[in-house]
Design a protein around this motif. Structure first.
Motif, PDB file in Angstrom:
ATOM      1  N   ILE A 144      53.178  39.704  21.002  1.00 52.30           N
ATOM      2  CA  ILE A 144      53.986  38.562  20.561  1.00 52.30           C
ATOM      3  C   ILE A 144      54.243  38.570  19.056  1.00 52.30           C
ATOM      4  N   MET A 145      53.235  38.962  18.281  1.00 52.92           N
ATOM      5  CA  MET A 145      53.401  38.972  16.834  1.00 52.92           C
ATOM      6  C   MET A 145      54.556  39.886  16.423  1.00 52.92           C
ATOM      7  N   ILE A 197      57.082  40.771  18.245  1.00 50.47           N
ATOM      8  CA  ILE A 197      58.339  40.179  18.712  1.00 50.47           C
ATOM      9  C   ILE A 197      58.828  39.127  17.722  1.00 50.47           C
ATOM     10  N   VAL A 198      57.906  38.265  17.321  1.00 48.87           N
ATOM     11  CA  VAL A 198      58.267  37.179  16.413  1.00 48.87           C
ATOM     12  C   VAL A 198      58.643  37.724  15.035  1.00 48.87           C
ATOM     13  N   GLU A 199      57.907  38.741  14.582  1.00 47.55           N
ATOM     14  CA  GLU A 199      58.190  39.306  13.258  1.00 47.55           C
ATOM     15  C   GLU A 199      59.606  39.879  13.181  1.00 47.55           C
ATOM     16  N   LEU A 200      60.100  40.367  14.280  1.00 48.59           N
ATOM     17  CA  LEU A 200      61.466  40.902  14.292  1.00 48.59           C
ATOM     18  C   LEU A 200      62.520  39.787  14.362  1.00 48.59           C
ATOM     19  N   GLY A 201      62.059  38.550  14.431  1.00 51.21           N
ATOM     20  CA  GLY A 201      62.988  37.430  14.474  1.00 51.21           C
ATOM     21  C   GLY A 201      63.628  37.226  15.838  1.00 51.21           C
ATOM     22  N   ILE A 202      62.985  37.769  16.876  1.00 51.98           N
ATOM     23  CA  ILE A 202      63.538  37.648  18.228  1.00 51.98           C
ATOM     24  C   ILE A 202      63.128  36.305  18.840  1.00 51.98           C
ATOM     25  N   LEU A 203      64.098  35.582  19.394  1.00 49.41           N
ATOM     26  CA  LEU A 203      63.810  34.266  19.961  1.00 49.41           C
ATOM     27  C   LEU A 203      63.714  34.304  21.477  1.00 49.41           C
ATOM     28  N   THR A 204      64.589  35.083  22.102  1.00 47.22           N
ATOM     29  CA  THR A 204      64.542  35.119  23.562  1.00 47.22           C
ATOM     30  C   THR A 204      64.265  36.542  24.019  1.00 47.22           C
ATOM     31  N   ILE A 227      57.240  31.218  23.822  1.00 52.06           N
ATOM     32  CA  ILE A 227      56.486  31.460  22.587  1.00 52.06           C
ATOM     33  C   ILE A 227      57.361  31.949  21.437  1.00 52.06           C
ATOM     34  N   PRO A 228      58.122  33.053  21.633  1.00 50.14           N
ATOM     35  CA  PRO A 228      58.937  33.490  20.507  1.00 50.14           C
ATOM     36  C   PRO A 228      59.907  32.406  20.040  1.00 50.14           C
ATOM     37  N   ILE A 282      57.883  29.626  18.062  1.00 53.78           N
ATOM     38  CA  ILE A 282      57.511  30.072  16.722  1.00 53.78           C
ATOM     39  C   ILE A 282      58.759  30.222  15.848  1.00 53.78           C
ATOM     40  N   GLY A 283      59.798  30.823  16.419  1.00 57.15           N
ATOM     41  CA  GLY A 283      61.026  31.038  15.660  1.00 57.15           C
ATOM     42  C   GLY A 283      61.647  29.741  15.173  1.00 57.15           C
ATOM     43  N   PHE A 284      61.653  28.724  16.027  1.00 53.55           N
ATOM     44  CA  PHE A 284      62.210  27.424  15.648  1.00 53.55           C
ATOM     45  C   PHE A 284      61.403  26.810  14.506  1.00 53.55           C
ATOM     46  N   PHE A 312      48.000  30.263  13.126  1.00 53.95           N
ATOM     47  CA  PHE A 312      48.688  31.537  12.902  1.00 53.95           C
ATOM     48  C   PHE A 312      50.215  31.381  12.953  1.00 53.95           C
ATOM     49  N   ILE A 371      52.949  33.438  10.187  1.00 51.25           N
ATOM     50  CA  ILE A 371      53.738  34.627  10.508  1.00 51.25           C
ATOM     51  C   ILE A 371      54.935  34.742   9.569  1.00 51.25           C
ATOM     52  N   LYS A 372      55.158  35.965   9.109  1.00 52.78           N
ATOM     53  CA  LYS A 372      56.354  36.201   8.281  1.00 52.78           C
ATOM     54  C   LYS A 372      57.413  36.843   9.168  1.00 52.78           C
ATOM     55  N   THR A 373      58.565  36.212   9.213  1.00 48.59           N
ATOM     56  CA  THR A 373      59.641  36.781  10.020  1.00 48.59           C
ATOM     57  C   THR A 373      60.557  37.599   9.133  1.00 48.59           C
ATOM     58  N   ARG A 417      48.694  29.361  23.831  1.00 49.23           N
ATOM     59  CA  ARG A 417      48.577  30.351  22.760  1.00 49.23           C
ATOM     60  C   ARG A 417      49.081  29.822  21.427  1.00 49.23           C
TER      61      ARG A 417
END
Lengths: 85, 303
Positions: free
Chosen positions: A40-41, A43-50, B73-74, B77-79, B146, B150-152, B272
Motif C-alpha cells: 500500500i505504501m 501505491i500511495v507514494e505513486l499518487g495512485i487513488l484507485t 485505502i489509497p 490516504i490520497g484525499f 503513518f 507518507i510523502k506522495t 489499517r
C-alpha cells in the motif's frame, strides 16, 4: 527496457489486470518486464487513488476499472511511442 | 407444457431482459460521462472545498464514480494528503459503495421509480450528514499516524483529456461489456437466493418476526446486513423476494444499505488507516443512520 508494474491491493480485479498484462506482453518478452506490487505504501507514494493501476517506468498509465481492449491499446501505443524516441 | 411453468419462464425472460437492457444503457451512459471525471481531478477539486458544500459534492461524486472496497485505502490516504478534510473524505467513502447506477437500475426494475429515487436521495443525504457530523468531531488524531507522514510523489500520468468523443464512447462500450459480464453472476446468484426465499421461506415466518409491529426488526436487519459483503447487483433480487413475502420496505432498504455501505472485509481494510476508536465511531454512526432511515420508511407505509 519497458518496466511494467501492476499495482493492486490483492482484489480479484487487480489479479485480472496482472494476468491480462502478462498475456499482452508475451509477444514482447525480450524487452519488457512485469512486476506485481501490493504494498500500500508504494501505491500511495505513486499518487495512485484507485486500484488496480498500471505503471510503465514510473509513469502511471491507468488507474481504476479497466476493459481488456483499453489496456491492450494503451500498452501497444506506449511501447511504440518509446521506440520512436 | 404446463401453463404455469410457461408463464414462469416467460416472466423470467421478460424480467431479466428488462434488467439487462436497462443496465447496459445506464452503465454505458454513466461510464461515458465518467471518462471526464478522473479520481485525481476530483481530489484536486474537493481539496478547495471546506464546508458542507464539500460534503454535498463529495457525496454526489461518490455516487457516480465506480468503487471497489480495495481502493478504499489509497483513496482515503490520497484525499487526506491533498488536504481534503476527514469529514468530506468520509462522505465520499459512504456514498461510493452504497449509491451507484447499478443499485439504481436494479431497484428501478424491481420496485419502480419511487423507491429507486428514494433510495438514491436518502443514500446521498446519509453520506452528506454523516460526513458533516464526523467532520465536526475533530477525529483527525484517531487516524493512524503513518497516514499523515507518507510523502506522495507527483507522478507523471497519462493524460486522458485528448481522447476524442468516439474514443470515449468505445472505451465506455468495452467497460460496460466487462462490468455487465462481472455482475451477471451476482444477479443470477441473487435471483437464485430470491427464488429459494420465494419457494421455501414461509410468509408467516417473515410476518411473525419482521413486521412493522416488531420494533426490533430494523435493528436486526442492520445487524445482519453490516458484516455481509455483497454488492447491489446481488442484494436487490434477495430483497425483492423478501418484500414480496411481506417484509416492510423500510426494513428491506435498511438491510440493503447496511449490506452495501458496510462489510466485514471493508471494516478490516479500514482498520489499517483508522485507529479502533474512530473505526468504531464510523461504523456506529453509519449503522445508526441506516437504522433511522429504516424506521422512517416503515412509518411512511410505502408497501
Amino acid at each position: 527496457m519497458y518496466k511494467f508494474k501492476v499495482l493492486g491491493t490483492g482484489c480479484t480485479k487487480c489479479k485480472k489486470l496482472y494476468e491480462l498484462v502478462q498475456k499482452i506482453l508475451i509477444d514482447h518478452k525480450q524487452n519488457t518486464q512485469l512486476e506485481y506490487i501490493n504494498d500500500i505504501m508504494q501505491i500511495v507514494e505513486l499518487g495512485i487513488l484507485t486500484t488496480p493501476a498500471l505503471v510503465l517506468n514510473d509513469k502511471v498509465l491507468h488507474t481504476g476499472s479497466f476493459s481488456e481492449e483499453q489496456i491492450k491499446a494503451l500498452i501497444i501505443r506506449n511501447i511504440k511511442d518509446e521506440s520512436n524516441n | 407444457m404446463n401453463p404455469i411453468i410457461k408463464q414462469a419462464i416467460n416472466f423470467f425472460f421478460y424480467e431479466t431482459s428488462k434488467i439487462f437492457i436497462l443496465l447496459i444503457s445506464i452503465i454505458f451512459i454513466v461510464s461515458f460521462l465518467r471518462s471526464y471525471l478522473q479520481a485525481d481531478k476530483i481530489k484536486e477539486f474537493l481539496s478547495k472545498k471546506h464546508t458542507i458544500v464539500g460534503n454535498i459534492l463529495a457525496s454526489i461524486i461518490g455516487t457516480i464514480t465506480p468503487f471497489c472496497s480495495c481502493s478504499a485505502i489509497p483513496l482515503f490516504i490520497g484525499f487526506l494528503q491533498a488536504g481534503i478534510p476527514l469529514g468530506i473524505t468520509f462522505s465520499y467513502l459512504i456514498a461510493a459503495p452504497m449509491v451507484n447506477e447499478i443499485a439504481f437500475v436494479l431497484l428501478l426494475s424491481s420496485f419502480g421509480w419511487k423507491i429507486a429515487l428514494l433510495y438514491w436521495a436518502v443514500g446521498i443525504f446519509l453520506a452528506i450528514s454523516i460526513g458533516f457530523l464526523l467532520g465536526k468531531l475533530n477525529l483527525e488524531k484517531y487516524v493512524e499516524d503513518f497516514v499523515w507522514q507518507i510523502k506522495t510523489k507527483n507522478t507523471q500520468t497519462e493524460t486522458l483529456e485528448q481522447l476524442s468523443l468516439k474514443q470515449r464512447a468505445i472505451n465506455a462500450f468495452f467497460y460496460t461489456k466487462e462490468l455487465v459480464k462481472s455482475i451477471f453472476i451476482w444477479i443470477i446468484l441473487g435471483v437464485a437466493i430470491g427464488a429459494f426465499i420465494h419457494g421455501f421461506v414461509p410468509q408467516e415466518l417473515i410476518l411473525k418476526y419482521c413486521s412493522k409491529d416488531n420494533p426490533f426488526a430494523v435493528f436486526w436487519a442492520v445487524l445482519i446486513g453490516v458484516p455481509i459483503y455483497a454488492n447491489a447487483a446481488g442484494s436487490v433480487p434477495i430483497i425483492n423476494a423478501l418484500v414480496q413475502k411481506g417484509l416492510p420496505i423500510g426494513t428491506a432498504l435498511a438491510l440493503m444499505m447496511s449490506i452495501t455501505a458496510l462489510s466485514l472485509p471493508e471494516i478490516m481494510i479500514l482498520r489499517r488507516v483508522l485507529k479502533p476508536k474512530l473505526l468504531f465511531i464510523y461504523v456506529g454512526i453509519v449503522s445508526c443512520g441506516i437504522l433511522l432511515v429504516g424506521y422512517l420508511f416503515n412509518l411512511l407505509k410505502l408497501n
